[in-house]
Design an enzyme around this catalytic site. Sequence first.
Site, mmCIF file in Angstrom:
data_model
loop_
_atom_site.group_PDB
_atom_site.id
_atom_site.type_symbol
_atom_site.label_atom_id
_atom_site.label_comp_id
_atom_site.label_asym_id
_atom_site.label_seq_id
_atom_site.Cartn_x
_atom_site.Cartn_y
_atom_site.Cartn_z
ATOM 1 N N THR A 1 67.165 16.824 49.566
ATOM 2 C CA THR A 1 66.145 17.787 49.989
ATOM 3 C C THR A 1 65.965 18.960 49.033
ATOM 4 O OG1 THR A 1 67.776 18.959 51.348
ATOM 5 C CG2 THR A 1 66.483 17.218 52.425
ATOM 6 N N ALA B 1 68.917 12.738 53.201
ATOM 7 C CA ALA B 1 67.898 12.830 52.145
ATOM 8 C C ALA B 1 68.375 13.784 51.068
ATOM 9 C CB ALA B 1 66.566 13.316 52.711
ATOM 10 N N LYS C 1 59.858 10.844 49.187
ATOM 11 C CA LYS C 1 59.886 10.748 50.648
ATOM 12 C C LYS C 1 58.752 9.872 51.164
ATOM 13 C CE LYS C 1 62.098 12.478 53.350
ATOM 14 N NZ LYS C 1 63.277 11.903 54.079
ATOM 15 N N TYR D 1 59.992 15.276 45.110
ATOM 16 C CA TYR D 1 60.548 15.209 46.459
ATOM 17 C C TYR D 1 59.547 14.560 47.414
ATOM 18 C CZ TYR D 1 61.971 16.798 51.103
ATOM 19 O OH TYR D 1 62.306 16.851 52.443
#
Length: 278
Positions: free
Chosen positions: A45, A43, A112, A108
């Site tokens: 992050t 990912a 996600k 973010y």
Amino acid sequence: MGRALRGHLPGAVYLDRAALDVCDAGAVRAAFGPGDVVVHAAAMTDVDGCESHPEQAAAINAEAPGEIAKACASLGARLVHFSTDYVFDGSTQAAYREGDLAEPRSAYGQTKLAGERNVLAALPSALLVRTSANFGWNRLRNKTNAITWILEKLRRSEPVRLFTDQWVTPSYAPDVARIAFDLLDRDADGTFHVGSKDCRNRLEMGQAVCETFRLPETLLKPIRLADLPLKAPRPRRSCLATARIERVLKIRVPTFADSLADMRDHEPVLGKNRTPKR
């Protein structure tokens, strides 16, 4: 519960960014085979980086997981996809349960959450694991996390600025791994929250690190989120409820203190003298 996997899994193939571009759909399809178990933890992050580069974040965090899920669906492979507490806005005092409304505040969290939805749309049988403030010794890469960052600064006698107004549920990587594989063994699917039993702010986490590793608290400096020029908004209280894990696996989820003690007892030989890359 028993302690988790240490070292490499027999037969496991680790694909990092150099080995597999998760944004390359063709490469993703070629990387897996029928009957594989795919554990997807890649990912973007960097929360502020996602805010500055939302298209890149969307490609890595939202679109790539969907392509991985499609590949798994076509091959009959199983998928474990990792997500985050940042899908919640952090406005509630109660710990979030798996079915609570997700309303992320940052790019973010938004990407996600989109990744979660893309995974479940392509592969409804996927196992989706949300974690928070992940920590543990990193044996594959020289990268700090929520706890090793604190440890390394303290051991260099550097001040550590920690938020007093952000609460999380620290997730110990070995326990997360064990729980994920236990869920696979039970053919579980859907969403699970995995973390410690504690809801602590960042300063309290630092104090627990000092107590466990016998380091002075004098270098801990309390600050508030507003004290730093953060580009992306953070959830103030994104603690995760772990009752479903305890119910399904019939285990006692470890406390943060339990996990820190286990981390201390299994520190790599050179860990205390390790200097991180900057």
